[in-house]
Design a protein around this motif. Structure first.
Motif, PDB file in Angstrom:
ATOM      1  N   VAL A  76      -7.522  15.261  -6.728  1.00 20.16           N
ATOM      2  CA  VAL A  76      -6.497  16.105  -6.109  1.00 20.16           C
ATOM      3  C   VAL A  76      -6.597  16.015  -4.596  1.00 20.16           C
ATOM      4  CG1 VAL A  76      -5.704  18.473  -5.773  1.00 20.16           C
ATOM      5  CG2 VAL A  76      -6.351  17.691  -8.060  1.00 20.16           C
ATOM      6  N   VAL A  77      -7.828  16.167  -4.065  1.00 17.78           N
ATOM      7  CA  VAL A  77      -8.037  16.092  -2.618  1.00 17.78           C
ATOM      8  C   VAL A  77      -7.677  14.703  -2.100  1.00 17.78           C
ATOM      9  CG1 VAL A  77      -9.773  16.184  -0.788  1.00 17.78           C
ATOM     10  CG2 VAL A  77      -9.811  17.876  -2.635  1.00 17.78           C
ATOM     11  N   SER A  78      -8.172  13.675  -2.770  1.00 17.39           N
ATOM     12  CA  SER A  78      -7.891  12.302  -2.332  1.00 17.39           C
ATOM     13  C   SER A  78      -6.404  11.999  -2.410  1.00 17.39           C
ATOM     14  CB  SER A  78      -8.670  11.310  -3.208  1.00 17.39           C
ATOM     15  OG  SER A  78     -10.060  11.511  -3.102  1.00 17.39           O
ATOM     16  N   GLY A  79      -5.748  12.479  -3.465  1.00 20.63           N
ATOM     17  CA  GLY A  79      -4.325  12.235  -3.629  1.00 20.63           C
ATOM     18  C   GLY A  79      -3.484  12.871  -2.540  1.00 20.63           C
ATOM     19  N   LEU A  80      -3.862  14.078  -2.137  1.00 20.67           N
ATOM     20  CA  LEU A  80      -3.132  14.752  -1.064  1.00 20.67           C
ATOM     21  C   LEU A  80      -3.300  14.016   0.262  1.00 20.67           C
ATOM     22  CD1 LEU A  80      -3.851  18.500  -1.889  1.00 20.67           C
ATOM     23  CD2 LEU A  80      -1.643  17.327  -2.014  1.00 20.67           C
ATOM     24  N   ILE A  81      -4.512  13.572   0.545  1.00 18.37           N
ATOM     25  CA  ILE A  81      -4.750  12.811   1.775  1.00 18.37           C
ATOM     26  C   ILE A  81      -3.960  11.499   1.727  1.00 18.37           C
ATOM     27  CG2 ILE A  81      -6.485  11.552   3.114  1.00 18.37           C
ATOM     28  CD1 ILE A  81      -8.502  13.701   2.259  1.00 18.37           C
ATOM     29  N   ALA A 125      -1.146  10.890   0.156  1.00 19.67           N
ATOM     30  CA  ALA A 125       0.278  11.161   0.347  1.00 19.67           C
ATOM     31  C   ALA A 125       0.599  11.470   1.805  1.00 19.67           C
ATOM     32  CB  ALA A 125       0.719  12.314  -0.546  1.00 19.67           C
ATOM     33  N   VAL A 126      -0.265  12.253   2.461  1.00 12.99           N
ATOM     34  CA  VAL A 126      -0.020  12.612   3.862  1.00 12.99           C
ATOM     35  C   VAL A 126      -0.086  11.378   4.758  1.00 12.99           C
ATOM     36  CG1 VAL A 126      -0.964  13.857   5.846  1.00 12.99           C
ATOM     37  CG2 VAL A 126      -0.783  14.995   3.633  1.00 12.99           C
ATOM     38  N   VAL A 127      -1.100  10.548   4.572  1.00  8.13           N
ATOM     39  CA  VAL A 127      -1.231   9.344   5.402  1.00  8.13           C
ATOM     40  C   VAL A 127      -0.101   8.367   5.101  1.00  8.13           C
ATOM     41  CG1 VAL A 127      -2.704   7.358   5.941  1.00  8.13           C
ATOM     42  CG2 VAL A 127      -3.718   9.618   5.645  1.00  8.13           C
ATOM     43  N   ALA A 128       0.312   8.277   3.856  1.00 10.81           N
ATOM     44  CA  ALA A 128       1.444   7.412   3.508  1.00 10.81           C
ATOM     45  C   ALA A 128       2.705   7.868   4.241  1.00 10.81           C
ATOM     46  CB  ALA A 128       1.669   7.414   2.005  1.00 10.81           C
ATOM     47  N   PHE A 173       3.463   4.006  -6.150  1.00 13.71           N
ATOM     48  CA  PHE A 173       3.020   5.369  -5.859  1.00 13.71           C
ATOM     49  C   PHE A 173       2.802   5.659  -4.384  1.00 13.71           C
ATOM     50  CE2 PHE A 173       1.647   4.719 -10.296  1.00 13.71           C
ATOM     51  CZ  PHE A 173       2.431   5.709 -10.863  1.00 13.71           C
ATOM     52  N   THR A 174       2.966   4.677  -3.518  1.00 18.21           N
ATOM     53  CA  THR A 174       2.798   4.949  -2.091  1.00 18.21           C
ATOM     54  C   THR A 174       4.014   5.692  -1.551  1.00 18.21           C
ATOM     55  OG1 THR A 174       1.552   2.874  -1.925  1.00 18.21           O
ATOM     56  CG2 THR A 174       2.178   3.949   0.120  1.00 18.21           C
ATOM     57  N   GLY A 175       5.183   5.053  -1.603  1.00 20.81           N
ATOM     58  CA  GLY A 175       6.403   5.707  -1.153  1.00 20.81           C
ATOM     59  C   GLY A 175       6.734   6.963  -1.938  1.00 20.81           C
ATOM     60  N   PRO A 176       6.694   6.900  -3.285  1.00 26.61           N
ATOM     61  CA  PRO A 176       7.003   8.100  -4.070  1.00 26.61           C
ATOM     62  C   PRO A 176       6.078   9.279  -3.796  1.00 26.61           C
ATOM     63  CG  PRO A 176       7.227   6.173  -5.446  1.00 26.61           C
ATOM     64  CD  PRO A 176       6.653   5.694  -4.137  1.00 26.61           C
ATOM     65  N   SER A 177       4.807   9.035  -3.539  1.00 26.11           N
ATOM     66  CA  SER A 177       3.898  10.145  -3.218  1.00 26.11           C
ATOM     67  C   SER A 177       4.317  10.809  -1.914  1.00 26.11           C
ATOM     68  CB  SER A 177       2.457   9.626  -3.110  1.00 26.11           C
ATOM     69  OG  SER A 177       1.987   9.148  -4.353  1.00 26.11           O
ATOM     70  N   LEU A 213      -7.270   5.074   3.894  1.00 21.36           N
ATOM     71  CA  LEU A 213      -7.080   3.623   3.929  1.00 21.36           C
ATOM     72  C   LEU A 213      -6.014   3.189   2.926  1.00 21.36           C
ATOM     73  CD1 LEU A 213     -10.761   2.326   4.208  1.00 21.36           C
ATOM     74  CD2 LEU A 213      -9.010   2.315   5.996  1.00 21.36           C
ATOM     75  N   MET A 214      -6.014   3.796   1.743  1.00 21.95           N
ATOM     76  CA  MET A 214      -5.002   3.456   0.738  1.00 21.95           C
ATOM     77  C   MET A 214      -3.615   3.887   1.179  1.00 21.95           C
ATOM     78  SD  MET A 214      -6.510   3.878  -3.115  1.00 21.95           S
ATOM     79  CE  MET A 214      -6.941   5.611  -2.960  1.00 21.95           C
ATOM     80  N   GLY A 215      -3.512   5.051   1.814  1.00 27.35           N
ATOM     81  CA  GLY A 215      -2.211   5.530   2.254  1.00 27.35           C
ATOM     82  C   GLY A 215      -1.575   4.601   3.268  1.00 27.35           C
ATOM     83  N   PHE A 216      -2.356   4.201   4.267  1.00 30.08           N
ATOM     84  CA  PHE A 216      -1.836   3.283   5.283  1.00 30.08           C
ATOM     85  C   PHE A 216      -1.695   1.875   4.732  1.00 30.08           C
ATOM     86  CE2 PHE A 216      -2.450   0.329   8.874  1.00 30.08           C
ATOM     87  CZ  PHE A 216      -1.364   0.707   9.654  1.00 30.08           C
ATOM     88  N   GLY A 217      -2.728   1.415   4.008  1.00 34.16           N
ATOM     89  CA  GLY A 217      -2.702   0.057   3.475  1.00 34.16           C
ATOM     90  C   GLY A 217      -1.585  -0.158   2.469  1.00 34.16           C
ATOM     91  N   GLY A 218      -1.365   0.823   1.590  1.00 35.08           N
ATOM     92  CA  GLY A 218      -0.309   0.685   0.595  1.00 35.08           C
ATOM     93  C   GLY A 218       1.071   0.629   1.218  1.00 35.08           C
ATOM     94  N   MET A 219       1.306   1.454   2.235  1.00 39.55           N
ATOM     95  CA  MET A 219       2.602   1.433   2.911  1.00 39.55           C
ATOM     96  C   MET A 219       2.779   0.127   3.677  1.00 39.55           C
ATOM     97  SD  MET A 219       5.264   3.310   2.968  1.00 39.55           S
ATOM     98  CE  MET A 219       4.700   4.975   2.523  1.00 39.55           C
TER      99      MET A 219
END
Length: 353
Positions: free
Chosen positions: A127-132, A134-137, A237-241, A299-305
């Protein structure tokens, strides 16, 4: 499939969200039961093992390729104008974004799709990782990190104003993609046999790949009859999140496929875990895992986008239509994930939780 009565009843935007919900529930159930995760597969492979996690990933990927390529041959799906193919792709974004995403998913102990599935079953770390994530994305899409993303992505882009179709580039026949998918499926099934993977798990692993094809089919059907332009797309899941986060924060947001997708995954995963009595609250074991998870999620939020998609969006959805930058991003995710596992000395457990 005649969807005009449905559109006339509820409207085009709610129909798109409903289709996202259907694809999301399908993915959520299948991913939860199969324990599908790119992070787990890369870690297993990095440690010289070709066991159940690699087999499940290969079966999911090949199933998506087979379904999508077969649907294209029969005229059910047309991805020539899909968002991923209709605009220029970024080679530089695929390389750097893929490496960052791969490293991040190892630190976070799960790719973005897997974190969403685990969060629905009570995993508070996810949950915590997912929120971070989504915010970074969202920051990478329209916020402070957007200029950096745009600069990196603009360094090396595909020519011709579109993404590269690998099948066309190497002059393979229309059936070439289907053949490639079947070959990978045979490899996956042989690995599954060697590792004694049960048929139930194999069916659900195939279900993850089918969910990708389902997303393509539903959005294609909607695009053919909708009055307003509709993006032909599938699971990512990057954009949709990021879009789902903004939807709950901004009352002016509109319904679309993305907005139904993320809740659908949560609902499907929750129901699958509930039925199988696998709901369980879990937290961080200490400060180091928490720090790693937070860094990895960012890293996933920025990297995925930057890469144009996550482990599902680029790795399976983009791979199923042979988008050139998606295959490169997927390769770099494997390299990034294995490199991070080596840097950590293989201390992380190969499981996703």
């Amino acid at each position: 499939m005649d969807i005009i009565p449905l559109i006339e009843r509820i409207g085009e935007a709610p129909t798109a969200a409903l289709f996202g919900l259907i694809a999301g529930v399908t993915f959520g159930v299948a991913a939860q039961r199969s324990r599908f995760c790119l992070r787990a597969a890369t870690v297993e492979f990095a440690r010289g093992m070709m066991q159940d996690k690699v087999a499940v990933w290969l079966l999911t990927f090949s199933t998506a390729v087979v379904w999508v390529q077969a649907a294209q041959l029969f005229g059910i799906i047309d991805v020539t104008e899909a968002r991923m193919m209709a605009v220029p792709g970024s080679w530089s974004g695929a390389i750097i974004g893929g490496l960052l995403f791969g490293a991040g998913m190892v630190l976070a102990r799960g790719c973005s799709g897997r974190l969403l599935v685990l969060a629905a079953t009570g995993n508070l770390r996810s949950v915590v990782s997912g929120l971070i994530f989504a915010v970074v994305a969202q920051m990478s899409l329209t916020g402070w990190l957007a200029p950096v993303r745009d600069w990196i992505a603009g360094q090396w882009i595909t020519s011709g104003g579109r993404n590269m179709n690998l099948l066309t580039t190497v002059h393979l026949p229309e059936q070439g993609g289907l053949v490639i998918g079947l070959v990978i499926a045979l490899i996956a099934l042989e690995l599954s046999r060697r590792n004694n993977i049960g048929w139930s798990r194999l069916v659900f692993a195939s279900g993850v790949g089918f969910a990708v094809a389902l997303g393509w089919a539903l959005t294609t059907a909607l695009a053919h009859v909708a009055f307003d332009p509709v993006q032909i797309e599938s699971l990512t899941f990057t954009g949709p999140s990021a879009n789902t986060l903004m939807f709950v924060l901004d009352r002016g947001s509109v319904l679309e496929f993305d907005i139904g997708l993320v809740p659908g995954v949560v609902i499907g995963s929750f129901l699958a875990a509930l039925i199988n009595k696998e709901l369980k609250f879990q937290g961080f074991e200490g400060p180091t895992p928490m720090r790693n998870a937070m860094i990895g999620a960012a890293l996933m939020g920025f990297g995925g986008m930057l890469a144009g998609g996550c482990a599902i969006g680029a790795g399976v959805t983009g791979g199923s239509i042979f988008a050139g930058t998606a295959w490169l991003a997927l390769f770099c995710m494997w390299v990034g994930g294995m490199s991070m596992d080596w840097m950590l000395g293989g201390r992380g457990h190969p499981a996703t939780v």
